[in-house]
Design an enzyme around this catalytic site. Structure first.
Site, short mmCIF file in Angstrom:
data_model
loop_
_atom_site.label_atom_id
_atom_site.label_comp_id
_atom_site.label_asym_id
_atom_site.label_seq_id
_atom_site.Cartn_x
_atom_site.Cartn_y
_atom_site.Cartn_z
N ARG A 122 0.83 -1.21 0.00
CA ARG A 122 0.00 0.00 0.00
C ARG A 122 0.86 1.26 0.00
O ARG A 122 1.88 1.33 0.68
CB ARG A 122 -0.91 0.00 1.25
CG ARG A 122 -2.22 -0.71 1.04
CD ARG A 122 -2.97 -0.88 2.32
NE ARG A 122 -3.10 0.35 3.11
CZ ARG A 122 -3.77 0.42 4.27
NH1 ARG A 122 -4.37 -0.65 4.76
NH2 ARG A 122 -3.85 1.55 4.93
N ARG B 231 0.88 8.83 9.82
CA ARG B 231 -0.29 8.06 10.31
C ARG B 231 -0.18 7.82 11.81
O ARG B 231 -1.17 7.91 12.53
CB ARG B 231 -0.39 6.73 9.54
CG ARG B 231 -0.80 6.92 8.09
CD ARG B 231 -0.59 5.66 7.29
NE ARG B 231 -1.56 4.62 7.58
CZ ARG B 231 -1.40 3.34 7.30
NH1 ARG B 231 -0.26 2.94 6.73
NH2 ARG B 231 -2.33 2.47 7.56
P1 AMP Z 1 -6.65 2.03 7.23
O1 AMP Z 1 -6.85 1.15 6.06
O2 AMP Z 1 -7.63 1.77 8.32
O3 AMP Z 1 -5.23 2.04 7.72
O4 AMP Z 1 -6.95 3.53 6.74
C1 AMP Z 1 -6.20 4.11 5.68
C2 AMP Z 1 -6.46 5.60 5.64
O5 AMP Z 1 -7.86 5.85 5.41
C3 AMP Z 1 -6.15 6.38 6.92
O6 AMP Z 1 -4.77 6.72 7.01
C4 AMP Z 1 -7.03 7.60 6.74
O7 AMP Z 1 -6.48 8.50 5.80
C5 AMP Z 1 -8.29 7.01 6.10
N1 AMP Z 1 -9.27 6.59 7.13
C6 AMP Z 1 -9.70 5.32 7.38
N2 AMP Z 1 -10.60 5.30 8.36
C7 AMP Z 1 -10.76 6.58 8.76
C8 AMP Z 1 -11.54 7.22 9.76
N3 AMP Z 1 -12.36 6.52 10.58
N4 AMP Z 1 -11.44 8.56 9.89
C9 AMP Z 1 -10.65 9.29 9.07
N5 AMP Z 1 -9.87 8.76 8.13
C10 AMP Z 1 -9.92 7.42 7.96
#
Ligand code: AMP
Length: 213
Positions: free
Chosen positions: A159, A170
């Site tokens: 990713r 992050r």
């Molecule tokens: P993840 O796959 O959960 O690591 O999410 C990847 C990216 O999606 C994060 O770094 C945020 O940019 C965005 N994202 C996912 N879930 C959320 C959330 N609940 N609130 C805000 N941004 C989110």
């Protein structure tokens, strides 16, 4: 039943959600997965979200809450694992209201606690199936099919946001926005802490025990 999985990126939320949905009658709501699908399909939401995600920043609450509201509406009556949502106190309070409005509640909040140092290695080595979302690691859980997914044969990708520069942002976002969310749930008495550093099968047992399933 509504279960929330909260933890830093790489703490094991996605792996455990997938395991629970495969073995029990849960549906998984991963806001990250939904956003990545929106980007792939080039929807308006995807276009807006990608600029934040590429930098490792959180997507604005308003966009996320719309996404979650429509998921809840279209999956009413199902047991849901909220994977990676909420990540802000605002999202947490809004989710509570959304569920209350349909006579439901948050049943448990599971926090995957982990030392940030471990996360860097987990994320830089993580490979995700572009087709089914299965999660691998180049050292600790390689696919037997090389760069193809063991489960479905899809292509394994590193990713964009699992690279060192974006990971640090992050983790910063997690500290700034999600740590207060964890404190919020600690105060409301909903929080269960699991040790995200343990082997996935042991974490799975701990989760099952805390949910009584
Ligand atoms: P993840 O796959 O959960 O690591 O999410 C990847 C990216 O999606 C994060 O770094 C945020 O940019 C965005 N994202 C996912 N879930 C959320 C959330 N609940 N609130 C805000 N941004 C989110």
């Amino acid at each position: 039943m509504n279960i929330l999985f909260i933890g830093a990126p790489g703490s094991g939320k996605g792996t455990q959600s997938r395991e629970l949905t495969e073995k029990f009658n849960f549906v998984q709501l991963s806001t990250g997965d939904l956003l990545r699908s929106a980007i792939k399909e080039k929807t308006e939401l995807g276009l807006k979200a990608s600029s934040y995600m590429d930098k490792g920043q959180l997507v604005p609450d308003a966009l996320i809450l719309d996404l979650v509201q429509s998921f809840i509406t279209s999956h009413s009556g199902k047991s849901v694992i909220f994977d990676g949502f909420p990540r802000t106190v605002e999202q947490a309070k809004s989710l509570r209201k959304m569920l209350e409005s349909i006579g439901q509640k948050i049943d448990s909040v599971i926090y995957f606690k982990i030392n940030p140092q471990i996360l860097i290695d987990r994320l830089t080595g993580r490979r995700t199936c572009a087709n089914c979302g299965e999660i691998f690691h180049v050292h600790t859980k390689p696919s037997t099919k090389g760069d193809k997914c063991d489960k479905c044969g899809g292509e394994l990708v590193h990713r964009k946001d699992d690279h060192a520069d974006v990971i640090s942002e992050r983790l910063k976002q997690f500290e700034t926005n999600t740590s207060p969310t964890i404190d919020y749930f600690r105060e409301t008495g909903d929080l269960v802490v699991v040790n995200g550093e343990l082997q996935p099968d042991i974490v799975f047992k701990e989760i099952k025990k805390s949910l009584n399933i």
